[in-house]
Motif scaffolding. Sequence first.
Motif, PDB file in Angstrom:
ATOM      1  N   LEU A 109       6.839   2.077  -6.425  1.00 55.38           N
ATOM      2  CA  LEU A 109       7.504   1.045  -5.631  1.00 55.38           C
ATOM      3  C   LEU A 109       8.032   1.613  -4.330  1.00 55.38           C
ATOM      4  CD1 LEU A 109       9.525  -1.042  -8.247  1.00 55.38           C
ATOM      5  CD2 LEU A 109       7.709  -1.890  -6.756  1.00 55.38           C
ATOM      6  N   ARG A 110       8.515   2.827  -4.357  1.00 52.44           N
ATOM      7  CA  ARG A 110       9.000   3.462  -3.124  1.00 52.44           C
ATOM      8  C   ARG A 110       7.847   3.670  -2.142  1.00 52.44           C
ATOM      9  NH1 ARG A 110      13.990   5.870  -2.828  1.00 52.44           N
ATOM     10  NH2 ARG A 110      13.153   7.095  -1.101  1.00 52.44           N
ATOM     11  N   GLN A 111       6.695   4.037  -2.658  1.00 51.31           N
ATOM     12  CA  GLN A 111       5.567   4.340  -1.780  1.00 51.31           C
ATOM     13  C   GLN A 111       5.008   3.088  -1.113  1.00 51.31           C
ATOM     14  OE1 GLN A 111       2.758   6.499  -4.159  1.00 51.31           O
ATOM     15  NE2 GLN A 111       3.913   8.410  -4.046  1.00 51.31           N
ATOM     16  N   SER A 112       4.750   2.056  -1.886  1.00 53.29           N
ATOM     17  CA  SER A 112       4.104   0.873  -1.322  1.00 53.29           C
ATOM     18  C   SER A 112       4.329  -0.313  -2.252  1.00 53.29           C
ATOM     19  CB  SER A 112       2.603   1.125  -1.158  1.00 53.29           C
ATOM     20  OG  SER A 112       1.966  -0.005  -0.619  1.00 53.29           O
ATOM     21  N   ARG A 113       4.790  -1.429  -1.679  1.00 57.09           N
ATOM     22  CA  ARG A 113       5.029  -2.630  -2.475  1.00 57.09           C
ATOM     23  C   ARG A 113       4.986  -3.847  -1.567  1.00 57.09           C
ATOM     24  NH1 ARG A 113       9.925  -0.385  -1.387  1.00 57.09           N
ATOM     25  NH2 ARG A 113      11.474  -1.778  -0.420  1.00 57.09           N
ATOM     26  N   THR A 114       4.929  -4.999  -2.185  1.00 52.32           N
ATOM     27  CA  THR A 114       5.078  -6.235  -1.434  1.00 52.32           C
ATOM     28  C   THR A 114       6.558  -6.570  -1.301  1.00 52.32           C
ATOM     29  OG1 THR A 114       4.909  -7.556  -3.456  1.00 52.32           O
ATOM     30  CG2 THR A 114       2.873  -7.167  -2.225  1.00 52.32           C
ATOM     31  N   VAL A 195      -5.300  -6.689   1.697  1.00 56.50           N
ATOM     32  CA  VAL A 195      -5.673  -7.148   0.361  1.00 56.50           C
ATOM     33  C   VAL A 195      -7.118  -7.630   0.352  1.00 56.50           C
ATOM     34  CG1 VAL A 195      -5.232  -8.905  -1.395  1.00 56.50           C
ATOM     35  CG2 VAL A 195      -3.310  -7.730  -0.299  1.00 56.50           C
ATOM     36  N   GLU A 196      -7.487  -8.406   1.380  1.00 56.53           N
ATOM     37  CA  GLU A 196      -8.843  -8.960   1.465  1.00 56.53           C
ATOM     38  C   GLU A 196      -9.893  -7.860   1.527  1.00 56.53           C
ATOM     39  OE1 GLU A 196     -10.963 -12.322   4.236  1.00 56.53           O
ATOM     40  OE2 GLU A 196      -9.950 -10.659   5.271  1.00 56.53           O
ATOM     41  N   MET A 197      -9.618  -6.808   2.301  1.00 58.09           N
ATOM     42  CA  MET A 197     -10.586  -5.719   2.450  1.00 58.09           C
ATOM     43  C   MET A 197     -10.463  -4.665   1.349  1.00 58.09           C
ATOM     44  SD  MET A 197      -8.849  -3.567   5.602  1.00 58.09           S
ATOM     45  CE  MET A 197      -9.835  -2.092   5.409  1.00 58.09           C
ATOM     46  N   ARG A 198      -9.560  -4.915   0.402  1.00 58.27           N
ATOM     47  CA  ARG A 198      -9.302  -4.002  -0.698  1.00 58.27           C
ATOM     48  C   ARG A 198      -8.804  -2.657  -0.197  1.00 58.27           C
ATOM     49  NH1 ARG A 198     -14.436  -5.438  -4.730  1.00 58.27           N
ATOM     50  NH2 ARG A 198     -13.950  -7.675  -4.900  1.00 58.27           N
ATOM     51  N   GLY A 199      -7.978  -2.737   0.839  1.00 58.43           N
ATOM     52  CA  GLY A 199      -7.315  -1.531   1.338  1.00 58.43           C
ATOM     53  C   GLY A 199      -6.113  -1.167   0.488  1.00 58.43           C
ATOM     54  N   VAL A 200      -5.524  -2.166  -0.140  1.00 58.36           N
ATOM     55  CA  VAL A 200      -4.485  -1.944  -1.142  1.00 58.36           C
ATOM     56  C   VAL A 200      -4.835  -2.771  -2.363  1.00 58.36           C
ATOM     57  CG1 VAL A 200      -2.630  -1.397   0.498  1.00 58.36           C
ATOM     58  CG2 VAL A 200      -3.028  -3.777  -0.166  1.00 58.36           C
ATOM     59  N   ALA A 201      -4.363  -2.315  -3.500  1.00 58.34           N
ATOM     60  CA  ALA A 201      -4.655  -3.010  -4.752  1.00 58.34           C
ATOM     61  C   ALA A 201      -3.397  -3.027  -5.608  1.00 58.34           C
ATOM     62  CB  ALA A 201      -5.790  -2.297  -5.492  1.00 58.34           C
ATOM     63  N   PRO A 202      -3.273  -4.016  -6.489  1.00 58.61           N
ATOM     64  CA  PRO A 202      -2.091  -4.090  -7.345  1.00 58.61           C
ATOM     65  C   PRO A 202      -1.964  -2.868  -8.245  1.00 58.61           C
ATOM     66  CG  PRO A 202      -3.307  -6.148  -7.401  1.00 58.61           C
ATOM     67  CD  PRO A 202      -4.181  -5.155  -6.704  1.00 58.61           C
ATOM     68  N   HIS A 203      -0.738  -2.432  -8.432  1.00 59.23           N
ATOM     69  CA  HIS A 203      -0.434  -1.362  -9.377  1.00 59.23           C
ATOM     70  C   HIS A 203      -0.017  -2.012 -10.687  1.00 59.23           C
ATOM     71  CE1 HIS A 203       1.241   2.429 -10.888  1.00 59.23           C
ATOM     72  NE2 HIS A 203       0.574   3.013  -9.922  1.00 59.23           N
ATOM     73  N   ARG A 204       0.103  -1.219 -11.732  1.00 58.03           N
ATOM     74  CA  ARG A 204       0.531  -1.788 -13.018  1.00 58.03           C
ATOM     75  C   ARG A 204       1.990  -2.226 -12.995  1.00 58.03           C
ATOM     76  NH1 ARG A 204       0.344   3.709 -13.724  1.00 58.03           N
ATOM     77  NH2 ARG A 204       2.270   4.730 -14.427  1.00 58.03           N
ATOM     78  N   ILE A 205       2.778  -1.707 -12.041  1.00 56.54           N
ATOM     79  CA  ILE A 205       4.181  -2.107 -11.893  1.00 56.54           C
ATOM     80  C   ILE A 205       4.235  -3.329 -10.993  1.00 56.54           C
ATOM     81  CG2 ILE A 205       6.453  -1.398 -11.036  1.00 56.54           C
ATOM     82  CD1 ILE A 205       5.634   1.476 -11.617  1.00 56.54           C
ATOM     83  N   PRO A 206       4.938  -4.394 -11.393  1.00 59.25           N
ATOM     84  CA  PRO A 206       5.022  -5.592 -10.542  1.00 59.25           C
ATOM     85  C   PRO A 206       5.505  -5.254  -9.138  1.00 59.25           C
ATOM     86  CG  PRO A 206       5.927  -6.049 -12.706  1.00 59.25           C
ATOM     87  CD  PRO A 206       5.643  -4.565 -12.668  1.00 59.25           C
ATOM     88  N   ARG A 207       4.839  -5.843  -8.141  1.00 61.68           N
ATOM     89  CA  ARG A 207       5.103  -5.683  -6.707  1.00 61.68           C
ATOM     90  C   ARG A 207       4.556  -4.384  -6.129  1.00 61.68           C
ATOM     91  NH1 ARG A 207      11.133  -6.958  -4.970  1.00 61.68           N
ATOM     92  NH2 ARG A 207      10.120  -6.740  -2.940  1.00 61.68           N
ATOM     93  N   ALA A 208       4.303  -3.379  -6.956  1.00 62.41           N
ATOM     94  CA  ALA A 208       3.801  -2.103  -6.433  1.00 62.41           C
ATOM     95  C   ALA A 208       2.339  -2.230  -6.034  1.00 62.41           C
ATOM     96  CB  ALA A 208       3.973  -0.998  -7.469  1.00 62.41           C
ATOM     97  N   LEU A 209       1.964  -1.487  -4.997  1.00 65.38           N
ATOM     98  CA  LEU A 209       0.588  -1.450  -4.512  1.00 65.38           C
ATOM     99  C   LEU A 209       0.119  -0.001  -4.464  1.00 65.38           C
ATOM    100  CD1 LEU A 209       0.958  -3.875  -1.473  1.00 65.38           C
ATOM    101  CD2 LEU A 209      -0.116  -4.433  -3.665  1.00 65.38           C
ATOM    102  N   ARG A 210      -1.163   0.190  -4.632  1.00 66.22           N
ATOM    103  CA  ARG A 210      -1.742   1.519  -4.424  1.00 66.22           C
ATOM    104  C   ARG A 210      -2.731   1.426  -3.271  1.00 66.22           C
ATOM    105  NH1 ARG A 210      -6.828   1.757  -6.481  1.00 66.22           N
ATOM    106  NH2 ARG A 210      -7.388   0.124  -8.005  1.00 66.22           N
ATOM    107  N   ILE A 211      -2.757   2.452  -2.451  1.00 65.93           N
ATOM    108  CA  ILE A 211      -3.661   2.466  -1.314  1.00 65.93           C
ATOM    109  C   ILE A 211      -5.010   3.018  -1.747  1.00 65.93           C
ATOM    110  CG2 ILE A 211      -2.872   4.736  -0.509  1.00 65.93           C
ATOM    111  CD1 ILE A 211      -3.270   3.625   2.372  1.00 65.93           C
ATOM    112  N   THR A 212      -6.081   2.429  -1.245  1.00 65.01           N
ATOM    113  CA  THR A 212      -7.437   2.849  -1.579  1.00 65.01           C
ATOM    114  C   THR A 212      -8.022   3.655  -0.418  1.00 65.01           C
ATOM    115  OG1 THR A 212      -8.489   0.912  -0.598  1.00 65.01           O
ATOM    116  CG2 THR A 212      -7.689   0.694  -2.867  1.00 65.01           C
ATOM    117  N   ASP A 213      -9.239   4.129  -0.600  1.00 61.87           N
ATOM    118  CA  ASP A 213      -9.900   4.855   0.481  1.00 61.87           C
ATOM    119  C   ASP A 213     -10.088   3.961   1.705  1.00 61.87           C
ATOM    120  OD1 ASP A 213     -10.018   7.142  -1.037  1.00 61.87           O
ATOM    121  OD2 ASP A 213     -12.098   6.840  -1.684  1.00 61.87           O
ATOM    122  N   ARG A 214     -10.360   2.680   1.484  1.00 56.83           N
ATOM    123  CA  ARG A 214     -10.498   1.759   2.613  1.00 56.83           C
ATOM    124  C   ARG A 214      -9.163   1.595   3.335  1.00 56.83           C
ATOM    125  NH1 ARG A 214     -14.308  -3.221   0.348  1.00 56.83           N
ATOM    126  NH2 ARG A 214     -16.135  -1.934  -0.145  1.00 56.83           N
TER     127      ARG A 214
END
Length: 228
Positions: A109-114, A195-214
Amino acid sequence: MGSSQSVQTGFSQIAEALGDPVREAMVSALADGKALPAGELAAVAGISPQGASAHLQKLVDARVLSVWAQGRFRYYRIRDDDVAALIENLVDLAAKSTGRRRAMPAEQLRQSRTCYHHLAGQLGVLLSNALIRRRLVVIDGRDGRVTEQGLAWCRAEEIDFDPARQPHLRLCNDWTERVPHLAGPFANAVLARLVEMRGVAPHRIPRALRITDRGRAFFDRLGVQVPF
């Protein structure tokens, strides 16, 4: 005696609407920008669906929540970015006022979230700093606008942003980083594109996001090395 002129601004209605543990639980359940039906919000708050109706109507009347009907269901959500920012600030203020430390969030959540519909956490701050540093946006007080360079960047990155919406953006206090990130229509459009380009994706923790290679490639083009 002369009559005194009223200086009431109307925030007492908002304060009253939020000043109840049941309604606080309902609003907190909607803090990530999702919409929920009354039954789910009742379960979150620990009351019956019948008992939830009056609480939800009070929040709608105070313009804290918006509601729309879909079939026989009514869905509720945080009304807009301004309300979402208010809720975040109230949580911080409550922790300071009571002397209690806000529970530390998970590292994800600290790293990336909505934060409502925009990007927050370390990644949100990195994005904000890069956009300001490169003069793609300019800040005036708490509000800001997208520059011509920024609009060209939007076109290049296929970000669907309508500059007719005013203000384009505003500062939103990031409760983990303690510095502002960007909110508002422009920031919402950037996250929607990620989100559309799949640059970030949902994490298993609500609101958290993980960054992808894109997503890393997107930030590389902004001159930002994501350190996680």
